[in-house]
Enzyme design. Structure first.
Site, short mmCIF file in Angstrom:
data_model
loop_
_atom_site.label_atom_id
_atom_site.label_comp_id
_atom_site.label_asym_id
_atom_site.label_seq_id
_atom_site.Cartn_x
_atom_site.Cartn_y
_atom_site.Cartn_z
N GLY A 178 17.65 -144.87 -52.91
CA GLY A 178 18.28 -145.77 -51.93
C GLY A 178 19.78 -145.88 -52.10
CD GLU A 196 24.16 -136.28 -50.25
OE1 GLU A 196 23.62 -135.61 -51.13
OE2 GLU A 196 24.01 -136.11 -49.04
CD GLN A 225 25.71 -135.53 -55.29
OE1 GLN A 225 26.07 -136.71 -55.28
NE2 GLN A 225 24.83 -135.06 -54.42
CB CYS A 274 7.58 -141.82 -61.58
SG CYS A 274 6.80 -140.30 -62.13
CB CYS A 307 9.36 -141.74 -65.24
SG CYS A 307 7.90 -140.95 -65.92
P1 TTP Z 1 20.90 -137.88 -52.35
O1 TTP Z 1 21.59 -138.65 -51.27
O2 TTP Z 1 21.26 -138.16 -53.76
O3 TTP Z 1 19.36 -138.05 -52.23
P2 TTP Z 1 18.56 -139.05 -51.39
O4 TTP Z 1 19.16 -139.15 -50.01
O5 TTP Z 1 17.12 -138.68 -51.53
O6 TTP Z 1 18.77 -140.36 -52.24
P3 TTP Z 1 19.18 -141.80 -51.86
O7 TTP Z 1 18.05 -142.39 -51.07
O8 TTP Z 1 19.34 -142.44 -53.20
O9 TTP Z 1 20.45 -141.70 -51.09
O10 TTP Z 1 21.07 -136.34 -51.98
C1 TTP Z 1 20.92 -135.40 -52.92
C2 TTP Z 1 21.24 -134.04 -52.35
O11 TTP Z 1 21.55 -133.20 -53.47
C3 TTP Z 1 20.07 -133.37 -51.64
O12 TTP Z 1 20.54 -132.61 -50.52
C4 TTP Z 1 19.51 -132.41 -52.68
C5 TTP Z 1 20.73 -132.05 -53.47
N1 TTP Z 1 20.52 -131.71 -54.88
C6 TTP Z 1 21.06 -130.52 -55.39
O13 TTP Z 1 21.69 -129.76 -54.67
N2 TTP Z 1 20.85 -130.21 -56.71
C7 TTP Z 1 20.17 -131.03 -57.56
O14 TTP Z 1 20.04 -130.69 -58.75
C8 TTP Z 1 19.62 -132.26 -57.04
C9 TTP Z 1 18.87 -133.18 -57.95
C10 TTP Z 1 19.83 -132.55 -55.70
MG MG Z 2 21.38 -140.17 -50.07
#
Ligand code: TTP
Ligand code: MG
Length: 202
Positions: free
Chosen positions: A20, A89, A91, A145, A183
């Site tokens: 989330g 995102e 990263q 998990c 987990c």
């Molecule tokens: P997120 O936004 O982190 O995932 P999410 O939308 O499911 O989570 P949240 O509800 O918390 O926002 O998006 C992660 C993206 O990163 C997704 O496109 C997959 C990608 N990814 C990689 O490219 N390499 C990896 O090792 C992982 C774990 C994810």
């Molecule tokens: Mg997301």
């Protein structure tokens, strides 16, 4: 979160997929919009899972955003009256993102970012540790998990129904098609070297 500063700081929302993070980012942005704050939302253009010009959460909450391929592009949009910069995102941007967040916070901008703390291998995701270190506020969310239903801190990559190998490339855009939350105990990474070889020898 209790903020006492006048202005300019970095807040990071982190954790595994399905925690989330995007929803939380949108919630914070929405609150600021109600107060007519001057906000710009960015996202890396690499993840176009849902839309090109919107950040979209799993529950279909959305907010307008600007897609960028390089962190330095942020500076093309930020103006002297920008009060808040949000990045989903993070990263997926390059390491310059860390310096840019620091610079904006120094200039009095509230910087709200969300990003994965770990990759599918369970290792720190690129420059995220540096960003977490310089942030004033860190919210570490967990998912659930899918195997044992305890809090999930890892993201499991699944390829053809099997856990992805350690040597697979880090970047693979996807959602439930290739990932699930796990987990520490249920997270599987075939081929991952032991991090505690040193202890095994004792
Ligand atoms: P997120 O936004 O982190 O995932 P999410 O939308 O499911 O989570 P949240 O509800 O918390 O926002 O998006 C992660 C993206 O990163 C997704 O496109 C997959 C990608 N990814 C990689 O490219 N390499 C990896 O090792 C992982 C774990 C994810
Ligand atoms: Mg997301």
């Amino acid at each position: 979160m209790y903020i006492t500063q006048k202005d300019g700081w970095i807040e990071v929302i982190t954790g595994p997929m399905f925690a989330g993070k995007t929803e939380e980012l949108i919630r914070r942005v929405r609150r600021l919009e109600y107060a007519n704050r001057n906000i710009i939302v960015f996202k890396p253009s690499i993840d176009n899972r849902y839309a090109d010009n919107e950040v979209v959460s799993h529950n279909n909450n959305r907010t307008r955003s600007i897609s960028i391929s390089k962190a330095s592009q942020i500076m093309d949009y930020v103006k002297t009256d920008t009060e808040v910069v949000a990045i989903d995102e993070i990263q997926f941007l390059d390491e310059d993102a860390v310096q840019i967040c620091e610079y904006l916070a120094d200039k009095g901008v509230r910087v709200i970012v969300s990003g994965l703390d770990r990759d599918f291998r369970g290792e720190p995701f690129s420059f995220m540790p540096n960003l977490l270190a310089i942030a004033e506020y860190v919210t570490k969310l967990s998912a659930i998990c899918v195997k044992c239903h305890t809090p999930a801190t890892r993201t499991q990559r699944i390829i053809d129904g099997k856990p992805a190998n350690y040597n697979d490339p880090i970047v693979l855009i996807g959602a439930k098609d290739s990932y699930e939350a796990r987990c520490r105990d249920c997270h599987e990474v075939p081929g991952k070297p032991h991090v505690y070889d040193l202890l095994d020898k004792k």
